[in-house]
Design a protein around this motif. Structure first.
Motif, PDB file in Angstrom:
ATOM      1  N   LEU A 281       0.847  -1.675   0.206  1.00  0.00           N
ATOM      2  CA  LEU A 281       0.580  -0.030  -0.357  1.00  0.00           C
ATOM      3  C   LEU A 281       0.534   1.347  -0.239  1.00  0.00           C
ATOM      4  O   LEU A 281       2.138   1.357   0.112  1.00  0.00           O
ATOM      5  CB  LEU A 281      -0.940   0.271   1.724  1.00  0.00           C
ATOM      6  N   ARG A 282       0.295   2.304  -0.672  1.00  0.00           N
ATOM      7  CA  ARG A 282       0.919   3.525  -0.978  1.00  0.00           C
ATOM      8  C   ARG A 282      -0.325   4.650  -0.513  1.00  0.00           C
ATOM      9  O   ARG A 282      -1.199   4.554  -1.500  1.00  0.00           O
ATOM     10  CB  ARG A 282       1.788   3.637  -2.100  1.00  0.00           C
ATOM     11  N   PHE A 283       0.522   5.507   0.232  1.00  0.00           N
ATOM     12  CA  PHE A 283      -0.558   6.610   0.507  1.00  0.00           C
ATOM     13  C   PHE A 283      -0.234   8.157  -0.347  1.00  0.00           C
ATOM     14  O   PHE A 283       1.456   8.175  -0.218  1.00  0.00           O
ATOM     15  CB  PHE A 283      -0.745   6.512   2.214  1.00  0.00           C
ATOM     16  N   VAL A 284      -0.702   8.453  -1.063  1.00  0.00           N
ATOM     17  CA  VAL A 284      -0.124   9.782  -1.923  1.00  0.00           C
ATOM     18  C   VAL A 284      -1.056  10.410  -1.705  1.00  0.00           C
ATOM     19  O   VAL A 284      -2.531  10.841  -1.268  1.00  0.00           O
ATOM     20  CB  VAL A 284       0.134   9.321  -3.654  1.00  0.00           C
ATOM     21  N   GLY A 285      -0.629  11.273  -1.929  1.00  0.00           N
ATOM     22  CA  GLY A 285      -1.234  12.813  -2.630  1.00  0.00           C
ATOM     23  C   GLY A 285      -1.654  14.149  -3.716  1.00  0.00           C
ATOM     24  O   GLY A 285      -2.104  14.692  -3.667  1.00  0.00           O
ATOM     25  N   ASP A 286      -1.251  12.923  -4.887  1.00  0.00           N
ATOM     26  CA  ASP A 286      -1.561  13.483  -6.064  1.00  0.00           C
ATOM     27  C   ASP A 286      -2.269  12.099  -6.685  1.00  0.00           C
ATOM     28  O   ASP A 286      -1.803  12.090  -8.326  1.00  0.00           O
ATOM     29  CB  ASP A 286      -0.084  13.859  -6.895  1.00  0.00           C
TER      30      ASP A 286
END
Length: 506
Positions: free
Chosen positions: A219-224
């Motif tokens: 899992l990766r949380f990103v802002g874009d």
């Protein structure tokens, strides 16, 4: 732009339904004979037999000019002429009238002739190409190819809204036939919960991440994250990208589980909108079955039913999910396990239905295709009345007398980025004894689909303000509607008149 508007009008109003053709003008006569196809077959058989128009005219006692009109699909031959032509060629009438073109060239000629007589080609204002044996094959191929590609591209524009409504209708029919219960998805969800050791209670973010890890995804949380997506799955590297935005309308657990659902359920790239919609419904169901496991949820609901205290907000609180998720889950399990039929609505503050489901016979508004989404719900139903209730903390309960019976409904409102929505669950009157809120004194009467119910403003307001108001509609209030009503599509005239009435004395 005029051409595209004309094409969309012609396509949606007449191209999607059979229409009679007059002999000598359209492709088929009133008795079903395809005059263009017949004409090409006559020409093919004549040339195969080595006959000129003059020779064929002598054989069937008809002027060559009349035979030319038949061959060009501009005249329907009478039965006697059909018999004479069949005899002249030494074939049966069935073969002469056969639907299959006699050659590839004949098939292309027929297709081009039909296209040029259709409303799309005529709207272009282009000269008609004479379809004859002198037209080169490559030119014929190109003209037919261009016509087909133009139709395909315009179909995408003009047909997509209607196809979306049809797909929703077909899927809702499937859901109703199964009482919105899918045991195979329940089983797959339970197998995953067992695999990660989840026994009972709300599904935490940690356990949701354990499920992803068990399936081999990071899992990766990103802002874009792309603004049009909830998640993006990198199948090559097995990474699921999510957003940490505080403005998100969706529970991140649910978004993650839906993304995993595509993998677990073996989904492939959708082939059309219907396939896309079905996949989305199945993955939503999969996520709900993980967040609210069948065994625990049924036990919770059964205990509440026995106590005559069924309430959607209690289900929401017990499993730490949204009210909408709890309402959806109730529809999955209520009929199969509790013997209760029901209906669900998600309605925008404009009155437009966003989502709906029923297996209790409630009379949702629908268009000619059976589509419910995009229709305007009666203003006296609970899903509309709840918007005017000051108390937004507790659920609003109401009885509604309709033309198909009395229903009890419970509803709440929730704000999303696209506006305020009501979420409601309704049941037939006979089952209200199991629900908290059955003692409500709120009651309304709906005569819809009778226009005198709520589609027209009250006479007093119309007398005062009819012809004296000119509202400017917000585009987003009617984009979803199949065919908004009134002179100003998407505008609720009653609300406009009430607004003017309230401000007139100030």
């Amino acid at each position: 732009m005029q051409f595209f508007a004309y094409y969309q009008e012609m396509h949606t109003s007449s191209w999607n339904s059979p229409r009679p053709q007059r002999s000598g003008i359209g492709t088929a006569a009133d008795d079903g004979i395809d005059v263009i196809s017949l004409g090409r077959r006559v020409r093919h058989l004549r040339k195969t037999a080595g006959m000129t128009l003059d020779a064929l005219g002598e054989a069937v006692a008809t002027a060559p000019s009349q035979l030319s009109l038949i061959e060009n699909g501009k005249r329907e031959p009478k039965l006697g002429m059909i018999k004479a032509l069949a005899a002249a060629f030494g074939v049966g009438i069935d073969e002469l009238l056969g639907a299959e073109p006699p050659s590839r060239r004949a098939a292309l000629e027929i297709e081009l002739e039909r296209a040029q007589r259709g409303p799309l080609y005529q709207s272009l204002g282009l000269p008609t190409v004479r379809v004859s044996s002198r037209l080169p094959m490559d030119v014929l191929e190109s003209l037919v190819g261009l016509q087909n590609e133009l139709e395909r591209r315009l179909d995408e524009q003009a047909a997509t809204p209607e196809e979306a409504r049809r797909a929703n209708t077909e899927l809702r029919d499937e859901m109703r036939s199964r009482n919105n219960y899918y045991p195979e998805i329940e089983r797959q969800a339970q197998e995953l919960l067992t695999a990660v050791g989840h026994v009972s209670g709300p599904l935490s973010h940690h356990v949701a991440a354990d499920i992803a890890e068990h399936l081999g995804f990071g899992l990766r949380f990103v802002g874009d994250l792309p603004h049009s997506t909830r998640s993006v799955t990198d199948l090559k590297n097995r990474i699921i990208y999510l957003t940490q935005s505080s403005a998100a309308d969706h529970d991140p657990r649910s978004v993650l589980l839906q993304a995993l659902g595509h993998y677990v359920l073996g989904h492939e790239t959708p082939v059309d909108y219907s396939d896309f919609l079905r996949q989305r419904v199945y993955t939503n169901y999969f996520a709900a079955a993980l967040l609210m496991p069948e065994k625990d949820t049924v036990a919770f609901l059964q205990e509440a039913k026995n106590a005559k205290e069924l309430a959607i907000e209690d289900l929401r609180d017990a499993f730490a999910v949204s009210y909408e998720s709890a309402a959806h889950r109730f529809t999955n399990l209520a009929t199969e396990h509790l013997g209760i039929t029901c209906h669900f609505q998600k309605v925008h503050e404009s009155g437009i239905i966003h989502k709906a489901y029923e297996n209790d016979g409630v009379n949702f508004p629908a268009d000619h295709t059976g589509a419910i989404e995009g229709q305007t719900i009666c203003r006296y139903w609970t899903s509309r009345e709840v918007f005017d209730v000051p108390d937004k903390f507790r659920a609003y309960d109401q009885y509604t007398d309709t033309k198909v019976g009395t229903f009890w409904c419970t509803a709440r409102t929730e704000r999303h980025s696209s506006g305020m929505y009501s979420l409601s669950i309704g049941i037939p009157y006979k089952d209200v004894k199991w629900f908290r809120g059955r003692d409500t004194t709120e009651r309304s009467k709906s005569k819809c689909p009778d226009e005198t119910c709520c589609r027209r403003p009250p006479e007093s307001l119309s007398a005062e303000w009819g012809g004296q108001a000119w509202p400017a509609a917000r585009a987003n209030t009617h984009l979803l509607a199949a065919m908004p009503q009134g002179a100003f599509p998407g505008v609720d005239e009653t609300e406009v008149y009430r607004f003017l009435e309230a401000h007139a004395g100030r």
